[in-house]
Design an enzyme around this catalytic site. Structure first.
Site, short mmCIF file in Angstrom:
data_model
loop_
_atom_site.label_atom_id
_atom_site.label_comp_id
_atom_site.label_asym_id
_atom_site.label_seq_id
_atom_site.Cartn_x
_atom_site.Cartn_y
_atom_site.Cartn_z
N ASP A 1 -2.65 -2.10 13.51
CA ASP A 1 -2.72 -1.32 12.27
C ASP A 1 -2.94 0.12 12.74
O ASP A 1 -4.04 0.49 13.13
CB ASP A 1 -3.89 -1.80 11.40
N GLU B 1 -5.70 -6.83 11.42
CA GLU B 1 -7.01 -6.28 11.05
C GLU B 1 -8.12 -7.26 11.47
O GLU B 1 -8.99 -6.91 12.27
CB GLU B 1 -7.07 -6.00 9.55
N LEU C 1 -3.13 3.06 11.43
CA LEU C 1 -4.15 3.90 10.78
C LEU C 1 -4.73 3.14 9.60
O LEU C 1 -4.10 3.04 8.54
CB LEU C 1 -3.53 5.23 10.32
N ASP C 2 -5.90 2.61 9.81
CA ASP C 2 -6.55 1.79 8.79
C ASP C 2 -7.50 2.67 7.97
O ASP C 2 -8.14 3.56 8.51
CB ASP C 2 -7.34 0.67 9.48
N ASP D 1 0.85 -1.20 0.00
CA ASP D 1 0.00 0.00 0.00
C ASP D 1 0.88 1.24 0.00
O ASP D 1 1.94 1.26 0.62
CB ASP D 1 -0.86 0.05 1.27
N ASP E 1 -0.22 7.75 8.15
CA ASP E 1 0.04 6.35 8.52
C ASP E 1 1.35 6.25 9.28
O ASP E 1 1.45 5.61 10.33
CB ASP E 1 0.28 5.48 7.26
N GLU F 1 1.40 -3.01 10.63
CA GLU F 1 1.24 -3.01 9.18
C GLU F 1 2.42 -2.27 8.53
O GLU F 1 2.82 -2.58 7.41
CB GLU F 1 -0.07 -2.32 8.76
N GLU F 2 2.96 -1.30 9.25
CA GLU F 2 3.97 -0.44 8.64
C GLU F 2 5.39 -1.00 8.71
O GLU F 2 6.30 -0.39 8.17
CB GLU F 2 3.93 0.95 9.30
P1 FDP Z 1 -7.21 1.00 2.90
O1 FDP Z 1 -6.70 0.18 1.77
O2 FDP Z 1 -7.74 2.33 2.49
O3 FDP Z 1 -6.24 1.09 4.05
O4 FDP Z 1 -7.30 -2.51 5.25
C1 FDP Z 1 -7.30 -1.76 4.23
C2 FDP Z 1 -8.60 -1.12 3.78
O5 FDP Z 1 -8.48 0.23 3.50
C3 FDP Z 1 -9.81 -1.28 4.70
O6 FDP Z 1 -9.87 -0.33 5.72
C4 FDP Z 1 -10.96 -1.13 3.76
O7 FDP Z 1 -12.15 -1.73 4.21
C5 FDP Z 1 -10.43 -1.80 2.52
O8 FDP Z 1 -9.01 -1.80 2.60
C6 FDP Z 1 -10.81 -1.07 1.26
O9 FDP Z 1 -10.32 -1.76 0.18
P2 FDP Z 1 -10.94 -1.53 -1.28
O10 FDP Z 1 -10.60 -0.14 -1.67
O11 FDP Z 1 -10.29 -2.56 -2.12
O12 FDP Z 1 -12.42 -1.75 -1.17
#
Ligand code: FDP
Length: 338
Positions: A126, A285, A128-129, A78, A84, A107-108
């Site tokens: 995580d 997560e 900052l999710d 990501d 983050d 995560e980081e």
């Molecule tokens: P993000 O990539 O923005 O960090 O865990 C990652 C996550 O968000 C979740 O918070 C979120 O539900 C999901 O991924 C969103 O993924 P999509 O954009 O593929 O739907």
């Protein structure tokens, strides 16, 4: 002169009571922990403190130069956002200073972070999710899982301390930076939610004994990927539409989960062509939210009948399909895979 006796102070409607502060709640409930030595309580307080700092930074993100990408990607590929990275630093520092954590999985960071070998706990976080929502002022969150280490305190951390099943969590929860900031956690004795009062700088118990409705009408899934869903998922999606369920997908796991916890619903991140094993990370997560969901009377599985909390992790950043929410909705979704 107004005279108020103690009974009338208790029942006075002039000032509403604001409820139990998080610190007091943790202290009052410390005896519920299997090893009630106060360290887990302190660890929870450290998380709450770091979350207040992150909350402050999230709230002023538009005003200073902390929005946008950092220019690098994290170990799961990501784009790292500046916030983050900042949140990771805040939580790591607070947990390092607190001294209750032997190792931190984040995560980081590609590998685990060795903190204090004399400590008894391992934490997966995580920081900052929902990163893709940072720049657009949409709710984001922090997710945490706490484990007791398997080896004796004082020894170097081993793989067995790190790669523990979700069922071994001693506490887990999340912080939601939303229209208000909330900390929701469980230590295996139900789920309680606390709302942050910024002018007092304190979390107060606002949602005691949270229970997810047995059934609901909200489904949360990224339908943009629907063409690459497997037949089970396609079938369930059609079922949701046939039932005229409501589609709600914020794209921030914590926010989607929290809404469904309160209202009843299901969140699904199934296997897709891009992420054949699902996108979400088991250790920092899914496990925490699965623990909260189960403690609130809900269910969490990989959709194929495997309980999330029973999956033995083989890697820090392992992914899993994730079906979580109201008991009957998750059961129904699973039935499309049989
Ligand atoms: P993000 O990539 O923005 O960090 O865990 C990652 C996550 O968000 C979740 O918070 C979120 O539900 C999901 O991924 C969103 O993924 P999509 O954009 O593929 O739907």
């Amino acid at each position: 002169m107004i005279s108020i006796n103690s009974t009338s102070i208790e029942s006075s409607r002039i000032a509403q009571p604001i409820g139990t502060a998080l610190d007091r709640f943790i202290k009052n409930n410390q005896s519920q922990f299997a090893f009630a030595s106060g360290e887990l309580s302190q660890l929870l307080r450290d998380i709450a403190l770091a979350s207040k700092v992150v909350n402050r930074e999230v709230n002023k993100a538009g005003l200073i130069d902390i929005m946008g990408a950092n220019g690098s990607t994290n170990n799961t590929g990501d784009q790292q956002q500046k916030l983050d990275v900042l949140a990771n630093i805040r939580f790591t520092r607070a947990l390092a200073k607190g001294g209750e954590v032997a190792a931190l999985i984040s995560e980081e960071s590609e590998s685990f972070v060795d903190l204090n070998n004399d400590a008894k706990y391992v934490i997966a976080i995580d920081p900052l999710d929902g990163s893709s929502n940072i720049d657009v002022n949409v709710s984001i969150g922090t997710i945490f899982s706490i484990y007791r280490r398997k080896t004796l305190a004082g020894m170097p951390i081993q793989e067995a301390d790190i790669l523990q099943k979700g069922s071994e969590q001693v506490a887990a929860g999340y912080i939601l930076y939303g229209s208000s900031t909330m900390l929701v956690y469980t230590t295996g004795h139900g789920v309680n939610g606390f709302t942050y009062e910024p002018s007092l700088g304190e979390y107060f118990l606002s949602h005691p004994h949270m229970e997810i409705p047995l059934n609901g009408k909200i489904y949360s899934v990224n339908e943009g990927s629907a063409n690459s869903f497997d037949d089970g998922m396609k079938g369930y999606l059609q079922y949701c539409k046939d039932c005229s369920y409501t589609g709600r997908y914020i794209g921030s796991l914590v926010a989607d989960f929290h809404r469904n916890l309160l209202k009843g619903g299901i969140y699904i991140y199934p296997p897709t062509a891009k992420d054949p094993k699902g996108k979400l990370r088991l250790m920092y997560e899914c496990n925490a939210l699965a623990f909260v969901a189960e403690q609130a009377g809900g269910k969490a599985s990989d959709g194929m009948g495997n309980r999330i909390l029973d999956i033995q992790p083989t890697g820090l950043h392992q992914r899993t399909p994730f079906f979580v929410g109201s008991m009957e909705m998750v059961q129904k979704a699973e039935s499309f895979y049989k």
